[in-house]
Design a protein around this motif. Structure first.
Motif, PDB file in Angstrom:
ATOM      1  N   CYS A  47      -8.094  -1.241  22.996  1.00  0.00           N
ATOM      2  CA  CYS A  47      -9.420  -0.893  22.476  1.00  0.00           C
ATOM      3  C   CYS A  47     -10.103  -2.168  21.993  1.00  0.00           C
ATOM      4  CB  CYS A  47      -9.292   0.107  21.333  1.00  0.00           C
ATOM      5  SG  CYS A  47     -10.910   0.645  20.697  1.00  0.00           S
ATOM      6  N   LEU A  48     -11.308  -2.398  22.493  1.00  0.00           N
ATOM      7  CA  LEU A  48     -12.089  -3.568  22.119  1.00  0.00           C
ATOM      8  C   LEU A  48     -13.382  -3.132  21.452  1.00  0.00           C
ATOM      9  CD1 LEU A  48     -11.719  -5.580  25.447  1.00  0.00           C
ATOM     10  CD2 LEU A  48     -10.385  -5.863  23.347  1.00  0.00           C
ATOM     11  N   SER A  49     -13.778  -3.838  20.404  1.00  0.00           N
ATOM     12  CA  SER A  49     -15.039  -3.529  19.750  1.00  0.00           C
ATOM     13  C   SER A  49     -16.180  -4.201  20.494  1.00  0.00           C
ATOM     14  CB  SER A  49     -15.019  -3.992  18.287  1.00  0.00           C
ATOM     15  OG  SER A  49     -14.896  -5.401  18.221  1.00  0.00           O
ATOM     16  N   CYS A  50     -17.339  -3.571  20.444  1.00  0.00           N
ATOM     17  CA  CYS A  50     -18.545  -4.094  21.085  1.00  0.00           C
ATOM     18  C   CYS A  50     -19.641  -4.213  20.039  1.00  0.00           C
ATOM     19  CB  CYS A  50     -18.987  -3.162  22.214  1.00  0.00           C
ATOM     20  SG  CYS A  50     -17.832  -3.098  23.599  1.00  0.00           S
ATOM     21  N   GLU A  51     -20.677  -4.956  20.368  1.00  0.00           N
ATOM     22  CA  GLU A  51     -21.789  -5.200  19.448  1.00  0.00           C
ATOM     23  C   GLU A  51     -22.792  -4.058  19.393  1.00  0.00           C
ATOM     24  OE1 GLU A  51     -22.174  -7.858  17.370  1.00  0.00           O
ATOM     25  OE2 GLU A  51     -20.206  -8.546  18.008  1.00  0.00           O
ATOM     26  N   SER A  52     -22.763  -3.162  20.406  1.00  0.00           N
ATOM     27  CA  SER A  52     -23.745  -2.077  20.450  1.00  0.00           C
ATOM     28  C   SER A  52     -23.265  -0.985  21.402  1.00  0.00           C
ATOM     29  CB  SER A  52     -25.105  -2.597  20.939  1.00  0.00           C
ATOM     30  OG  SER A  52     -24.999  -3.016  22.296  1.00  0.00           O
ATOM     31  N   ARG A  53     -23.912   0.182  21.322  1.00  0.00           N
ATOM     32  CA  ARG A  53     -23.651   1.249  22.290  1.00  0.00           C
ATOM     33  C   ARG A  53     -23.996   0.780  23.692  1.00  0.00           C
ATOM     34  NH1 ARG A  53     -24.657   7.051  20.611  1.00  0.00           N
ATOM     35  NH2 ARG A  53     -24.043   7.130  18.443  1.00  0.00           N
ATOM     36  N   ALA A  54     -25.088   0.028  23.783  1.00  0.00           N
ATOM     37  CA  ALA A  54     -25.525  -0.468  25.087  1.00  0.00           C
ATOM     38  C   ALA A  54     -24.464  -1.369  25.706  1.00  0.00           C
ATOM     39  CB  ALA A  54     -26.852  -1.220  24.953  1.00  0.00           C
ATOM     40  N   GLU A  55     -23.811  -2.202  24.911  1.00  0.00           N
ATOM     41  CA  GLU A  55     -22.755  -3.061  25.442  1.00  0.00           C
ATOM     42  C   GLU A  55     -21.582  -2.220  25.932  1.00  0.00           C
ATOM     43  OE1 GLU A  55     -19.938  -6.910  24.377  1.00  0.00           O
ATOM     44  OE2 GLU A  55     -20.929  -5.862  22.728  1.00  0.00           O
ATOM     45  N   VAL A  56     -21.234  -1.170  25.199  1.00  0.00           N
ATOM     46  CA  VAL A  56     -20.162  -0.259  25.626  1.00  0.00           C
ATOM     47  C   VAL A  56     -20.485   0.271  27.019  1.00  0.00           C
ATOM     48  CG1 VAL A  56     -19.068   1.979  25.201  1.00  0.00           C
ATOM     49  CG2 VAL A  56     -19.441   0.400  23.288  1.00  0.00           C
ATOM     50  N   GLU A  57     -21.664   0.839  27.173  1.00  0.00           N
ATOM     51  CA  GLU A  57     -22.036   1.457  28.448  1.00  0.00           C
ATOM     52  C   GLU A  57     -22.198   0.431  29.561  1.00  0.00           C
ATOM     53  OE1 GLU A  57     -21.751   4.560  29.299  1.00  0.00           O
ATOM     54  OE2 GLU A  57     -21.118   4.935  27.246  1.00  0.00           O
ATOM     55  N   ASP A  58     -22.691  -0.754  29.232  1.00  0.00           N
ATOM     56  CA  ASP A  58     -22.848  -1.814  30.229  1.00  0.00           C
ATOM     57  C   ASP A  58     -21.488  -2.224  30.796  1.00  0.00           C
ATOM     58  OD1 ASP A  58     -24.380  -3.888  31.676  1.00  0.00           O
ATOM     59  OD2 ASP A  58     -23.333  -5.279  30.318  1.00  0.00           O
ATOM     60  N   LEU A  59     -20.501  -2.387  29.923  1.00  0.00           N
ATOM     61  CA  LEU A  59     -19.168  -2.785  30.393  1.00  0.00           C
ATOM     62  C   LEU A  59     -18.505  -1.682  31.215  1.00  0.00           C
ATOM     63  CD1 LEU A  59     -17.865  -4.752  27.289  1.00  0.00           C
ATOM     64  CD2 LEU A  59     -18.386  -5.669  29.564  1.00  0.00           C
ATOM     65  N   VAL A  60     -18.677  -0.428  30.805  1.00  0.00           N
ATOM     66  CA  VAL A  60     -18.121   0.683  31.592  1.00  0.00           C
ATOM     67  C   VAL A  60     -18.775   0.705  32.975  1.00  0.00           C
ATOM     68  CG1 VAL A  60     -17.909   3.197  31.777  1.00  0.00           C
ATOM     69  CG2 VAL A  60     -17.440   2.068  29.598  1.00  0.00           C
ATOM     70  N   ALA A  61     -20.086   0.548  33.023  1.00  0.00           N
ATOM     71  CA  ALA A  61     -20.800   0.549  34.309  1.00  0.00           C
ATOM     72  C   ALA A  61     -20.322  -0.599  35.199  1.00  0.00           C
ATOM     73  CB  ALA A  61     -22.305   0.463  34.084  1.00  0.00           C
ATOM     74  N   LYS A  62     -20.130  -1.782  34.623  1.00  0.00           N
ATOM     75  CA  LYS A  62     -19.645  -2.926  35.400  1.00  0.00           C
ATOM     76  C   LYS A  62     -18.233  -2.667  35.923  1.00  0.00           C
ATOM     77  CE  LYS A  62     -22.383  -6.577  33.231  1.00  0.00           C
ATOM     78  NZ  LYS A  62     -22.343  -7.740  32.322  1.00  0.00           N
ATOM     79  N   ALA A  63     -17.387  -2.066  35.088  1.00  0.00           N
ATOM     80  CA  ALA A  63     -16.014  -1.773  35.504  1.00  0.00           C
ATOM     81  C   ALA A  63     -16.004  -0.784  36.667  1.00  0.00           C
ATOM     82  CB  ALA A  63     -15.207  -1.212  34.330  1.00  0.00           C
ATOM     83  N   VAL A  64     -16.806   0.253  36.589  1.00  0.00           N
ATOM     84  CA  VAL A  64     -16.869   1.246  37.658  1.00  0.00           C
ATOM     85  C   VAL A  64     -17.421   0.609  38.934  1.00  0.00           C
ATOM     86  CG1 VAL A  64     -17.972   3.409  38.373  1.00  0.00           C
ATOM     87  CG2 VAL A  64     -16.970   3.213  36.082  1.00  0.00           C
ATOM     88  N   ALA A  65     -18.443  -0.223  38.803  1.00  0.00           N
ATOM     89  CA  ALA A  65     -19.023  -0.903  39.974  1.00  0.00           C
ATOM     90  C   ALA A  65     -18.021  -1.852  40.626  1.00  0.00           C
ATOM     91  CB  ALA A  65     -20.285  -1.666  39.569  1.00  0.00           C
ATOM     92  N   ALA A  66     -17.093  -2.395  39.828  1.00  0.00           N
ATOM     93  CA  ALA A  66     -16.100  -3.330  40.354  1.00  0.00           C
ATOM     94  C   ALA A  66     -14.850  -2.628  40.889  1.00  0.00           C
ATOM     95  CB  ALA A  66     -15.705  -4.341  39.270  1.00  0.00           C
TER      96      ALA A  66
END
Length: 155
Positions: free
Chosen positions: A76-95
């Protein structure tokens, strides 16, 4: 107290795993990266060692878990915002990763995650302590994990 954390994870294809995590914007420490291991930088003092299965097996006499069928660890990693959480999930799925569960919104804490190419689960969370219940807003006394001597950090 400990100064750094290194999470060791077995991977079946190191170059493919490096490409996956690079797509999420992560980088690698070249001094600790070779054809059998990659030191992925997660934070100032937080690292994940992606180890080939052969290299990983050299550190344990136990069988290596298949993270596609059983869970050996949740990172589990902390993020700076909800947007960062969703951005990283989207990048992971795209990859090529997957998002096995829907986001969890607890008001003061927002969490979502992804599964990487080797089946390891990476949870991402953003926490706004100013919106947390009052009993959670005071920090625990120094040297304890929860404020209770029964929960002192042992690692």
């Amino acid at each position: 107290m400990h100064k750094h954390i290194f999470v060791n994870l077995p991977v079946t294809d190191l170059p493919r795993s490096k490409t996956f995590f690079a797509a999420l914007g992560l980088t690698f420490e070249p001094r600790f990266t070779d054809h059998t291991a990659a030191c992925m930088i997660l934070g100032e003092n937080i690292f994940a060692m992606l180890l080939t299965t052969e290299k990983f097996q050299g550190f344990t006499p136990k069988p290596i878990s298949d993270a596609h069928t059983s869970t050996e660890v949740l990172v589990c990693l902390s993020c700076e915002s909800r947007a960062e959480v969703e951005d990283l999930v989207a990048k992971a799925v795209a990859a090529g990763g997957t998002s096995p569960q829907p986001p969890m919104d607890y008001g003061f804490m927002y969490a979502h995650g992804f599964t990487d190419l080797d089946g390891h689960i990476w949870e991402l969370m953003y926490m706004d302590m100013s919106a947390a219940p009052p009993e959670m807003q005071s920090p625990p006394p120094a040297g304890t994990a929860s404020g209770s001597p029964d929960h002192q950090a042992t690692t």
